[in-house]
Write a protein that holds these residues in place. Sequence first.
Motif, PDB file in Angstrom:
ATOM      1  N   LEU A   1      -6.181   4.937   0.757  1.00  0.00           N
ATOM      2  CA  LEU A   1      -7.332   4.086   1.090  1.00  0.00           C
ATOM      3  C   LEU A   1      -7.675   3.127  -0.048  1.00  0.00           C
ATOM      4  O   LEU A   1      -7.931   1.943   0.179  1.00  0.00           O
TER       5      LEU A   1
ATOM      6  N   THR B   1       1.178   4.125  -2.888  1.00  0.00           N
ATOM      7  CA  THR B   1       0.943   5.539  -2.566  1.00  0.00           C
ATOM      8  C   THR B   1       2.131   6.405  -2.975  1.00  0.00           C
ATOM      9  O   THR B   1       1.959   7.478  -3.556  1.00  0.00           O
TER      10      THR B   1
ATOM     11  N   THR C   1       0.830  -1.204   0.000  1.00  0.00           N
ATOM     12  CA  THR C   1       0.000   0.000   0.000  1.00  0.00           C
ATOM     13  C   THR C   1       0.865   1.256   0.000  1.00  0.00           C
ATOM     14  O   THR C   1       0.601   2.214  -0.740  1.00  0.00           O
TER      15      THR C   1
ATOM     16  N   TYR D   1      -7.000   9.529  -0.258  1.00  0.00           N
ATOM     17  CA  TYR D   1      -7.864   8.631  -1.028  1.00  0.00           C
ATOM     18  C   TYR D   1      -7.061   7.629  -1.867  1.00  0.00           C
ATOM     19  O   TYR D   1      -7.526   6.518  -2.120  1.00  0.00           O
TER      20      TYR D   1
ATOM     21  N   PHE E   1     -10.208   7.550  -5.577  1.00  0.00           N
ATOM     22  CA  PHE E   1     -10.495   6.365  -4.764  1.00  0.00           C
ATOM     23  C   PHE E   1     -10.972   5.199  -5.623  1.00  0.00           C
ATOM     24  O   PHE E   1     -10.423   4.091  -5.552  1.00  0.00           O
TER      25      PHE E   1
END
Length: 201
Positions: free
Chosen positions: A146, A66, A62, A143, A114
């Motif tokens: 997430l 990002t 993750t 976002y 998102f």
Amino acid sequence: MIESLINIVILVLDKLGYFGTFLGMALESACIPIPSEAILPFGGYLSYTGRLNLYWMIIIGTIGGTVGSIGAYLLGKYGGRPLVEKYADKLRISKSKIEKSDEYFNKYGEKIVFYSRLLPIIRTFISLPAGISKMDFRKFTIYTFLGSLIWSIVLGYVGYKMGENWIAIRPWFHIADIAVAIVILGYIIYIIGVKFKKNNT
């Protein structure tokens, strides 16, 4: 071509572990079409064997996604934006279209980013237009994180549960991609329909 790329990704991940997961997801999110549909399930498989920890693999994947997305965003904001404005006429892009794009990202940017993180292909390239449109950086980062987290959890967990049979799900990746795309497209059409109905009542 795709199969060869997937095999290279697997080879690198097998050698580099966590760092390979981070690097692969970072590159995939920085507009380089490396299939995360191979990175994360194989990371899940490595977690199944005990070589990696599933939770750390998901978090690192993750973060990698990002970081790569932020890189593409900054490239769009500080590199792509001046180019678009400079060559707008040659690209047949009017000033009003650029302003409309900016307005759209300012208004719906968090939803666009998102949901795009859950779509194949689009998720790889969405950060660039977000940067060009100068979407709020804090919202973009939140976002993106997430959406990347959900993507990492789902694919990593599938690879973990499948264990040594994880490779058997590779032919299903594209079917799952299409299914997710249809669901999200249906949701977008529904939202547009609701707004249209509201504006006409």
